[in-house]
Design an enzyme around this catalytic site. Structure first.
Site, mmCIF file in Angstrom:
data_model
loop_
_atom_site.group_PDB
_atom_site.id
_atom_site.type_symbol
_atom_site.label_atom_id
_atom_site.label_comp_id
_atom_site.label_asym_id
_atom_site.label_seq_id
_atom_site.Cartn_x
_atom_site.Cartn_y
_atom_site.Cartn_z
ATOM 1 C CG ASP A 149 -2.137 7.492 0.105
ATOM 2 O OD1 ASP A 149 -1.385 8.455 -0.068
ATOM 3 O OD2 ASP A 149 -2.989 7.128 -0.726
ATOM 4 C CG ASP A 161 -1.840 1.169 1.284
ATOM 5 O OD1 ASP A 161 -2.550 1.388 0.293
ATOM 6 O OD2 ASP A 161 -1.844 1.877 2.309
#
Length: 339
Positions: free
Chosen positions: A27, A25
């Site tokens: 963010d 991922d």
């Protein structure tokens, strides 16, 4: 990798040598806003040196893969190609293209980060119901406003199928937590009573898209959000590493029920290059390497070990899960842990 301590995975080798692909991922894991998460460049460079391939998998559909890759290169992340970035916009475009004829007009609710993948799949983006679209496709962009949301609502009320890149309610920024695409999706839900077909995490479509584009036989999902990254890994049948640099907290991790838990836990991406030793349980006490955790009344605390270290976090999590599973007790973690 073996499972122990109420489902917590363990290995004597660094994760970056056990798994051949990290589905990372972005963010809250690799960066927050324009800045890299402290230690991320070093950790990912070491993981790449260990032979682990890196893919950057994001629910955020605001930017194109090229723009994201450029950002990663500016941050000095190792060996980033545009093809290493996979977005929920690409995954939802795949779903739409499978559902409608090639060349069909689709009502775009989003920006260029969504437009590009739709056009790559042979679809034509329009902005009005008067253009006779055959579907509504929604993805996050900070400029999405009332007019786009209203036009989408009118189209959905007219019977068009609705696709969404993701339903993250929030998104981490350099200034704090802000509304995400899921909040905008909820606005349309409120107006129409409908629900979209979702491509992004926690649905498995985004992970399927990543495996198709990047490859890898033994992947590890790495994320900061239990409700998207970790649940998505579980839905995809993939092991996962939860890090504490973003949204979800250590408290939320220990509250997870069996079947909803990450395979591994670490403070940050340095956990990719560490062994994750077995947690030894003894009633209300647990040991992992040099770290020892104990439960007193309803508080899980650390007796020995570095509070933010992987061994300490594993001892705490393994102990909390074990106590919870045998007694259904409601536990809290000492506030210094995971900091």
């Amino acid at each position: 990798m073996t499972l122990s301590a109420a489902g917590l995975g363990s290995t004597t080798q660094p994760l970056s040598t056990v798994y051949d692909l990290a589905m990372l991922d972005l963010d809250g894991v690799v960066y927050v806003g324009r800045d890299a998460v402290p230690g991320a460049v070093k950790a990912l460079t070491e993981a790449r040196t260990n032979g682990m391939r890196l893919s950057y998998v994001t629910n955020n559909a605001a930017r194109t893969p090229h723009e994201v890759a450029e950002h990663l290169r500016e941050l000095a992340m190792p060996e980033v190609d545009d093809g290493d970035v996979v977005t929920s916009a690409q995954a939802v475009a795949h779903l739409v293209a499978d559902a409608v004829p090639t060349g069909s007009p689709v009502l775009l609710v989003g920006g260029d980060g969504l437009r590009g993948p739709l056009e790559e799949r042979g679809l034509r983006c329009v902005t009005s119901l008067a253009d006779e679209p055959v579907a509504v496709v929604q993805g996050f962009h900070p400029d999405v406003g009332w007019r786009q949301l209203s036009e989408a609502s009118f189209a959905i009320q007219a019977g068009l199928p609705w696709f969404a890149s993701n339903t993250d309610l929030t998104i981490p920024t350099a200034r704090g937590i802000a509304p995400g695409n899921g909040s905008l999706v909820q606005t349309i839900r409120n107006a129409t009573g409908a629900s979209p077909v979702v491509a992004g995490k926690p649905q498995k479509a985004l992970f399927d898209e990543t495996m198709e584009r990047v490859g890898g036989r033994h992947p590890l999902v790495v994320g900061d959000r239990l409700d998207t990254d970790i649940d998505g890994a579980i839905n995809a049948g993939t092991d996962s590493l939860a890090v504490l640099t973003g949204v979800s907290t250590l408290q939320e991790i220990i509250e997870r029920a069996p079947g909803q838990r990450p395979t591994f836990v670490s403070a940050d991406l340095a956990g990719l290059n560490e062994s994750h030793l077995e947690v030894e349980l003894d009633g209300d006490r647990a040991r992992c390497g040099a770290a020892t955790a104990v439960v007193r009344e309803t508080v899980v605390s650390l007796e020995t070990g570095e509070p933010a270290g992987t061994e300490a976090l594993r001892a705490v999590v393994g102990l909390a899960w074990s106590v919870r599973d045998r007694s259904d007790a409601s536990l809290t973690v000492d506030g210094t842990l995971g900091a």
